[in-house]
Write a protein that holds these residues in place. Structure first.
Motif, PDB file in Angstrom:
ATOM      1  N   SER A 159      10.684 -16.945  24.651  1.00  0.00           N
ATOM      2  CA  SER A 159      11.803 -16.063  24.616  1.00  0.00           C
ATOM      3  C   SER A 159      11.971 -15.255  23.293  1.00  0.00           C
ATOM      4  O   SER A 159      12.923 -14.795  23.139  1.00  0.00           O
ATOM      5  CB  SER A 159      13.068 -16.858  25.068  1.00  0.00           C
ATOM      6  OG  SER A 159      12.690 -17.711  25.935  1.00  0.00           O
ATOM      7  N   VAL A 160      11.352 -15.872  22.142  1.00  0.00           N
ATOM      8  CA  VAL A 160      11.724 -15.343  20.832  1.00  0.00           C
ATOM      9  C   VAL A 160      10.550 -14.137  20.509  1.00  0.00           C
ATOM     10  O   VAL A 160       9.452 -14.444  20.290  1.00  0.00           O
ATOM     11  CB  VAL A 160      11.863 -16.448  19.517  1.00  0.00           C
ATOM     12  CG1 VAL A 160      13.213 -17.282  20.069  1.00  0.00           C
ATOM     13  CG2 VAL A 160      10.830 -17.272  19.622  1.00  0.00           C
ATOM     14  N   GLU A 161      11.443 -12.940  20.241  1.00  0.00           N
ATOM     15  CA  GLU A 161      10.547 -11.944  19.683  1.00  0.00           C
ATOM     16  C   GLU A 161       9.467 -12.307  18.618  1.00  0.00           C
ATOM     17  O   GLU A 161       8.400 -12.136  18.452  1.00  0.00           O
ATOM     18  CB  GLU A 161      11.216 -10.919  19.515  1.00  0.00           C
ATOM     19  CG  GLU A 161      11.322  -9.668  20.258  1.00  0.00           C
ATOM     20  CD  GLU A 161      12.207  -8.795  19.386  1.00  0.00           C
ATOM     21  OE1 GLU A 161      13.278  -8.620  20.397  1.00  0.00           O
ATOM     22  OE2 GLU A 161      12.094  -8.149  18.523  1.00  0.00           O
ATOM     23  N   GLU A 162      10.051 -13.109  17.473  1.00  0.00           N
ATOM     24  CA  GLU A 162       9.144 -13.266  16.180  1.00  0.00           C
ATOM     25  C   GLU A 162       8.434 -14.195  16.305  1.00  0.00           C
ATOM     26  O   GLU A 162       7.443 -14.393  15.354  1.00  0.00           O
ATOM     27  CB  GLU A 162      10.381 -13.398  15.174  1.00  0.00           C
ATOM     28  CG  GLU A 162      10.961 -14.886  15.353  1.00  0.00           C
ATOM     29  CD  GLU A 162      12.426 -14.846  15.085  1.00  0.00           C
ATOM     30  OE1 GLU A 162      13.236 -13.925  15.142  1.00  0.00           O
ATOM     31  OE2 GLU A 162      12.928 -15.728  14.305  1.00  0.00           O
TER      32      GLU A 162
END
Lengths: 552, 483
Positions: free
Chosen positions: A194-197
């Motif tokens: 869920s986290v882009e980075e």
């Protein structure tokens, strides 16, 4: 996308990859040419890839096996400074038809599986050396490697940003390998996806996303050191000399493709293609030395390469051909002798490679989203490896007894030991085990029949074919089947067949091609991703996807 | 030194954010602070750490408080956390949320995007201090040394400002990112700074002036666009940082100007008319104008690279989300959403540089870069006035934006400073006239002799017109600690 896509390439034509061979270690550099996209309308920035890039990778992986058996460790790395790989090119995906996206994903998945299995199959271990951004399909490339090293420069990370960024899934095995291969805890996997980075440094190790982080200044040295260690640990035989994979003997006609051993004839009105495989055009070699000397001209390897190419060509370039009919002509005894030599010498690197290649080609057939039927006609040679096609297909029809005016040898099916586990499907069962899932004893009983040419009534009785028809019924039954098949909805056919083909246990592979792919392909049809206001279409414009918030 | 055990944050850290009553931020800052002090102590050469420097400290944001001058040892500098006053009823100035009330808390959907921007901005602040760490040793005067340290401590404060935002609004992730800001270091092989230009050492004082003029101006433009953020705490932080950034620009512009002035003076004094009589000009210990132009070419083009690709998804996302606006967004007369607008950018097609229209959202970077170029031209014009005053026939010019680029459509293609595509041979023949050579570097380096007598200046630079805080010409801006 009417352009014909060719799956044949060779190192002199590569635009995106290069390999530096260093004894038992090969350094594989991904250095994508921005302007080398297969289609117009996008640039392959930041080592992003399209089908063309993947076709080269598949060629690299294949040649590594056959041309460079001395290689025990392949280090996959980036030829660019600040990025490992940014994944599949989003503009390419945004502009591609649904069918192209699906075919693209399938082929890339098959290629990932191939280099992932290279360690188990032939002692070639792929190591991912990740420096710079490694996102989406980039991390999926790394995930399919069997060891992942990440530099600890406080900015390089691994990431699966598809969900937050594009409203699609990491569909080239990403979600599945995170849980099934890397065995990341599911709640951490939920956070990760869920986290882009993404995740960097020690946490990437703690979460099992990579195997090792290395201080940046020591990274390159550590990678080479690790590669040498793995090479030293490898049980692969040293000093093997490879064979050259020569260009295929292949001619395209309007409605045909003619290879040396494979003939594809296309009936566009009937929306079907017949793929006829020829039996051996020579006696089996006497020894592996002879097989090695024949190289890619040898029968077993040549047939596999030609069939592989034909299937890929039909998948990508002949999308309205809904039915593939497999036929064969030749001497089953000779075919069995060819296969037997390889089986008897399975510890020879080349024999092993050819047999493992057949495993992959047959899996490719299993995974082909077309109706498939095997036509066991008189004069055919469905024995051993080719008999697998009978059970890869959705149905099989076999000629029963003599046909008027047909003086070819009576149709037979012959089992060999290879049919009992040498060519497993992606569910890790043999095709016979899958076929007789409810009656394992039937598989045992079949072992008694190894080597015996089984005519239609017996093959029917043993459950090896769907129907046996005599001269009177054959033509009509076959015609009616094909016409009926051609009338059904292609979508329903694809769905039905994909569900019926893979009975039995789930494996990581079946989960990738079943669960992950199916969900991805569903999402690829949904407006939230591909609608004109969907995330995939809007990517790059700065405007967010406009989602319908209803849960379906 | 600060008493690290009993830090009284409200008295020792000037702030207007109620630090002493904000438990969460206090706890985070307490953990981060020792690392920061270590970073600073390890960075600046020891004898400067112990020296008394006449520095400006911001203790509050009102006009009386933001520029308090006094002698201070740098490690005891009071790095404050100061935000420009909250504007009542402020609304989001751009993007799809245009006109909605500005966010006082981080909106969940943009958390990562915001954090990323703050981290990148934060990463550049300490980087420049690292790049400039050895310059004190060759300062051409105490006045310049003081300016260097002023710039350095303020970059340090800007790091604090970004760290405060990370601590206050981004939870555990924010704390980790704040730690990483101290972990990365300019030019480090282990963990380099995020942007390439911030990993090059600043080798000499002319580079330092060029850097503060051109590269800090990029920083200014970034701050200007973040000052337009719909996330109000970021906007307020950046607005206050801009007041300090102006001084950095001043140091750069006057530094280059004084260098030019000295060269012109010397030329006049010795009757040299030809600015290209380089040997002779250099023999008097000043830097010839063509070499200064070469340095300008280098730093301007490196700074253009900091604006990124001509067409950028990230910039589009940030603008549309209302996270980052344009330069002077409030003065621009359009719908501030740009969903249907276009903007002209450079592209490279069929072997030619061409201008074409692209969706305005994706060209946010270029718009800011164009504003930057206009802004940067101002000082160049003033430098030319100096040259003109001395009657020297020479004009400083900003090179074409295609020249010497590493990022964007012109990257790695060979252009001359006029923007014409040239062959490899032409480039090789010209490049020694366009960009500083190693020999130029050697020469400049040979002039970098420290000059530490109050009121004295190195051979290559003229004294300033007025002193800092209106101090007289022989004022001792730095009381050097002699160990």
């Amino acid at each position: 996308m009417a352009k014909v896509i060719d799956f044949q390439t060779d190192p002199s034509r590569y635009r995106h990859w290069r390999v530096e061979y260093d004894g038992e270690v090969a350094n594989l550099f991904m250095d994508v040419d921005e302007n080398g996209g297969l289609f117009d309308g996008y640039q392959l920035k930041l080592n992003s890839y399209d089908l063309g890039v993947d076709i080269e990778l598949a060629d690299v992986v294949q040649r590594m096996r056959f041309e460079h058996p001395e290689v025990k460790v392949v280090v996959m790395q980036s030829g660019k400074d600040k990025v490992f790989c940014a994944g599949a090119n989003i503009r390419m995906l945004g502009g591609a038809s649904h069918a192209h996206k699906v075919n693209f994903c399938k082929f890339t998945n098959e290629t990932r599986n191939t280099f992932e299995a290279a360690e188990e199959d032939s002692g070639q271990k792929y190591v991912a050396a990740v420096k710079g951004a490694c996102a989406g399909g980039g991390y999926e490339l790394a995930l399919a490697c069997n060891y992942i090293m990440l530099t600890n420069d406080s900015s390089s990370s691994v990431a699966l940003p598809e969900v937050p960024l594009l409203a699609v899934l990491p569909g080239t095995g990403g979600l599945t390998r995170v849980t099934d291969k890397r065995k990341v805890r599911r709640d951490l996997a939920d956070v990760f996806c869920s986290v882009e980075e993404g995740v960097k440094g020690q946490r990437a190790v703690d979460w099992r996303l990579v195997d090792e982080v290395v201080p940046n200044s020591k990274f390159d040295a550590a990678v080479q050191e690790r590669a040498k260690e793995f090479a030293a640990q490898s049980t692969k035989v040293s000093g093997a000399t490879g064979i050259a994979l020569k260009p295929l003997d292949r001619r395209f006609g309007d409605d045909s493709i003619t290879y040396s051993l494979v003939e594809v004839s296309i009936d566009r009105d009937g929306r079907k293609a017949t793929i006829t495989l020829s039996g051996p055009d020579a006696e089996a070699p006497a020894s592996m030395e002879e097989v090695q000397a024949q190289g890619s001209d040898g029968y077993m390897l040549r047939l596999a390469r030609e069939l592989d190419d034909a299937i890929l060509h039909l998948r990508l370039n002949e999308r309205e051909i809904g039915l593939l009919a497999f036929a064969s002509q030749g001497d089953p005894e000779k075919l069995i002798a060819h296969e037997k030599l390889l089986m008897d010498n399975a510890d020879h690197w080349l024999a092993n490679e050819i047999l493992k290649y057949w495993k992959r080609v047959l899996k490719r057939v299993d995974l082909t989203s077309r109706s498939m039927v095997a036509m066991v006609e008189h004069g055919s040679c469905f024995a051993g490896v080719l008999a697998e096609l009978l059970w890869a297909c959705d149905r099989s029809y076999m000629m029963l007894e003599e046909f008027e005016g047909d003086n070819r040898p009576l149709a037979t099916v012959t089992l060999t030991p290879a049919n009992f586990g040498l060519y497993p499907m992606s569910n890790d069962l043999s095709r016979l085990e899958t076929r007789f899932l409810g009656a394992p004893e039937a598989v045992e009983a079949l072992k008694e029949k190894i080597g015996e040419p089984l005519e239609a009534d017996e093959a029917d009785k043993l459950g090896l074919i769907t129907y046996a028809f005599d001269d009177i019924d054959w033509e009509d039954e076959v015609r009616i089947f094909m016409e009926e098949r051609a009338s059904f909805s292609p979508d329903a056919m694809t769905g039905m067949e994909a569900n019926l083909r893979f009975a039995g246990p789930e494996t990581m592979e079946t989960r990738i091609f079943g669960r992950l792919t199916a969900w991805q392909n569903w999402i690829f049809q949904r407006p939230n991703a591909v609608g004109k206001d969907g995330a995939l279409q809007r990517y790059g414009t700065g405007i967010r996807g406009d989602y319908n918030m209803e849960r379906v | 030194m600060l008493d690290l055990i009993n830090v009284s944050y409200d008295t020792q850290i000037p702030n207007n954010v109620g630090l002493s009553s904000d438990k969460r931020v206090l706890k985070a800052l307490e953990k981060w602070h020792p690392g920061y002090i270590n970073w600073w102590s390890d960075l600046i050469p020891q004898n400067f750490q112990q020296s008394l420097v006449y520095l400006r400290t911001a203790v509050s944001v009102d006009p009386k408080g933001w520029a308090k001058f006094d002698y201070v040892k740098m490690p005891e500098y009071r790095w404050g956390v100061l935000l420009a006053p909250q504007v009542e009823g402020r609304t989001i100035p751009c993007g799809e949320h245009f006109g909605e009330p500005a966010w006082q808390e981080v909106p969940g959907e943009y958390r990562n995007l915001l954090k990323r921007l703050i981290v990148i901005q934060g990463d550049t602040e300490p980087a420049s201090v690292e790049q400039q760490r050895f310059l004190g040793l060759t300062a051409p005067s105490l006045y310049d040394m003081r300016n260097l340290f002023q710039v350095n401590v303020e970059e340090g404060r800007h790091l604090w400002a970004m760290v405060y935002l990370l601590h206050k609004y981004f939870g555990r992730d924010g704390r980790e990112e704040a730690d990483d800001l101290l972990l990365r270091s300019s030019g480090s092989e282990e963990a380099p700074r995020m942007l390439g230009a911030f990993n090059e050492e600043t080798p000499d004082w002319l580079s330092f002036f060029m850097f503060t003029y051109f590269t800090d101006r990029d920083g200014k433009m970034q701050l200007e666009s973040l000052a337009q953020s719909g996330f109000d705490p970021l906007s307020r932080t950046c607005r206050f940082m801009l007041t300090e950034e102006a001084h950095h620009m001043f140091v750069g512009e006057t530094g280059v100007g004084r260098t030019i002035q000295k060269t012109c003076e010397v030329m006049q004094e010795h009757g040299i008319e030809d600015p290209y009589d380089i040997e002779k000009i250099r023999s008097f210990g000043v830097i010839d104008l063509p070499t200064i132009q070469k340095k300008l070419n280098l730093h301007y083009t490196l700074s253009l690279d900091l604006f990124g690709q001509e067409v950028s998804t990230n910039a589009a996302n940030a603008f549309n989300a209302g996270i980052k606006g344009r330069y002077m967004e409030h003065r621009i007369k359009d719908d501030h959403m740009l969903q249907a607008d276009t903007y002209t950018v450079w592209d490279f097609e069929d072997g030619k540089a061409v201008q074409k229209e692209v969706p305005a959202l994706t060209a946010i970077n270029m718009r800011l870069r164009d504003d930057y170029t206009r802004d940067a031209q101002g000082g160049v014009t003033r430098w030319n006035k100096i040259i003109e005053k001395y009657g020297v026939a020479f004009e400083m010019k900003l090179p074409h934006e295609s020249f010497n680029r590493k990022i964007g459509v012109f990257a790695e293609k060979l252009f001359n400073p006029e923007g014409q595509l040239v062959s490899g041979a032409e480039y090789d023949a010209g490049v020694t006239e366009w960009l500083p050579t190693h020999a130029d570097g050697d020469f400049i380096q040979s002039l970098m002799k420290p000059c530490t007598e109050p009121g004295q200046y190195a051979s290559w630079i003229a004294p300033p017109k007025v002193g800092i805080d209106n101090k007289p010409g022989d004022f001792e801006y730095v009381k050097l600690h002699m160990a």
